[in-house]
Write a protein that holds these residues in place. Sequence first.
Motif, PDB file in Angstrom:
ATOM      1  N   THR A 105       0.833  -1.203   0.000  1.00 15.33           N
ATOM      2  CA  THR A 105       0.000   0.000   0.000  1.00 15.33           C
ATOM      3  C   THR A 105       0.866   1.251   0.000  1.00 15.33           C
ATOM      4  O   THR A 105       0.598   2.209  -0.732  1.00 15.33           O
ATOM      5  CB  THR A 105      -0.930   0.014   1.229  1.00 15.33           C
ATOM      6  N   ILE A 106       1.925   1.231   0.781  1.00 18.81           N
ATOM      7  CA  ILE A 106       2.842   2.378   0.805  1.00 18.81           C
ATOM      8  C   ILE A 106       3.517   2.534  -0.546  1.00 18.81           C
ATOM      9  O   ILE A 106       3.598   3.638  -1.098  1.00 18.81           O
ATOM     10  CB  ILE A 106       3.876   2.219   1.931  1.00 18.81           C
ATOM     11  N   ALA A 107       3.978   1.430  -1.117  1.00 18.91           N
ATOM     12  CA  ALA A 107       4.717   1.497  -2.366  1.00 18.91           C
ATOM     13  C   ALA A 107       3.827   1.791  -3.567  1.00 18.91           C
ATOM     14  O   ALA A 107       4.236   2.503  -4.489  1.00 18.91           O
ATOM     15  CB  ALA A 107       5.463   0.187  -2.593  1.00 18.91           C
ATOM     16  N   MET A 108       2.635   1.258  -3.589  1.00 19.90           N
ATOM     17  CA  MET A 108       1.786   1.385  -4.778  1.00 19.90           C
ATOM     18  C   MET A 108       0.761   2.516  -4.686  1.00 19.90           C
ATOM     19  O   MET A 108       0.189   2.896  -5.698  1.00 19.90           O
ATOM     20  CB  MET A 108       1.039   0.074  -5.026  1.00 19.90           C
ATOM     21  N   TRP A 109       0.504   3.041  -3.498  1.00 27.51           N
ATOM     22  CA  TRP A 109      -0.529   4.057  -3.375  1.00 27.51           C
ATOM     23  C   TRP A 109      -0.027   5.335  -2.708  1.00 27.51           C
ATOM     24  O   TRP A 109      -0.181   6.425  -3.234  1.00 27.51           O
ATOM     25  CB  TRP A 109      -1.708   3.499  -2.577  1.00 27.51           C
TER      26      TRP A 109
END
Length: 174
Positions: A105-109
């Motif tokens: 979630t941190i990396a993709m959003w």
Amino acid sequence: MSTQTLEKTETTAPTSTAATAKKTTPKPAKEQNDSKLRTGWRRLAPKKETGRFSVVVWAGFFRVIVLLADYLLAFITATVIIPLLGAWLHKQSGASRGALSADGTIAMWLLPLLFLVALLAAVEIVVMRGMWRWATRMIAKIRDSRGEATGADVTPKSTTKTTNQSKTDRKRSK
């Protein structure tokens, strides 16, 4: 050759109509393609006349307009554009389906959202500075058209160094 024959030869010389038209039509001093907006601003502050409003009032008017536009731009970006961008990234990244872990979630959003917010902030700063400079130019035009000058507008007599001064500067620096 006498002056009468000279005048006759000048008048009987064959000339084309295009050449005489070019010679007789005066050239415009300066061609200006002004926009309707500039024409409107000129009507608000006519040149070579002392208007009803002082330059301070015009400066306040332009500054308030720019600050209001800056506020609206920042407010709409913060309340409309960034949340819509975040929702779109949340949906596209797969975080809305619960398929991503916290790291995903941190990396993709979250990181793409922070990058886009920083990019939007940079663009907004450029736009805001452009509007502020535009207001400054308009205030300067009004001040110049009314013939009002401040002490800051006065330039020094000479800023160039003479050859003797530059030689002494070189000697001192060694």
